[in-house]
Design a protein around this motif. Sequence first.
Motif, PDB file in Angstrom:
ATOM      1  N   VAL A  34       0.781  -1.083  -0.332  1.00  8.46           N
ATOM      2  CA  VAL A  34      -0.184  -0.156   0.364  1.00  8.46           C
ATOM      3  C   VAL A  34       1.028   1.489  -0.512  1.00  8.46           C
ATOM      4  N   ASN A  35       1.639   1.403   0.772  1.00 10.10           N
ATOM      5  CA  ASN A  35       2.364   2.443   0.851  1.00 10.10           C
ATOM      6  C   ASN A  35       3.724   3.186  -0.492  1.00 10.10           C
TER       7      ASN A  35
ATOM      8  N   ALA B  67       1.822   1.750  -3.493  1.00  7.48           N
ATOM      9  CA  ALA B  67       1.419   1.818  -4.738  1.00  7.48           C
ATOM     10  C   ALA B  67       0.827   3.725  -4.213  1.00  7.48           C
ATOM     11  N   VAL B  68       0.785   4.407  -3.168  1.00  6.16           N
ATOM     12  CA  VAL B  68       0.422   5.758  -2.606  1.00  6.16           C
ATOM     13  C   VAL B  68       1.438   6.173  -2.531  1.00  6.16           C
ATOM     14  N   ALA B  69       2.265   6.163  -2.679  1.00  8.17           N
ATOM     15  CA  ALA B  69       4.092   7.511  -3.024  1.00  8.17           C
ATOM     16  C   ALA B  69       3.319   8.263  -3.910  1.00  8.17           C
ATOM     17  N   PRO B  70       4.094   9.306  -3.335  1.00  9.87           N
ATOM     18  CA  PRO B  70       4.607  10.331  -4.698  1.00  9.87           C
ATOM     19  C   PRO B  70       5.005   9.618  -5.779  1.00  9.87           C
TER      20      PRO B  70
END
Length: 59
Positions: free
Chosen positions: A13-14, A16-19
């Motif tokens: 998840v981290n 996938a959502v990291a800029p």
Amino acid sequence: MGEAEFERLLDAVNAAVAPIPQEDFVTGMMTFGPQPEAANDNGLAWPLIPFPDGWHAAC
């Protein structure tokens, strides 16, 4: 769900959502163009017009 599976889930998840860092992001923020001039700027100072006798002003 075990602790190892939970950690893998958090990592996925981290990721996938990291800029996504962009190379010119900071440089684009630091560039400034020329200051725009006001549309009604005639460049002249306003003349001092005194009040008539007996008139007063307060701010």
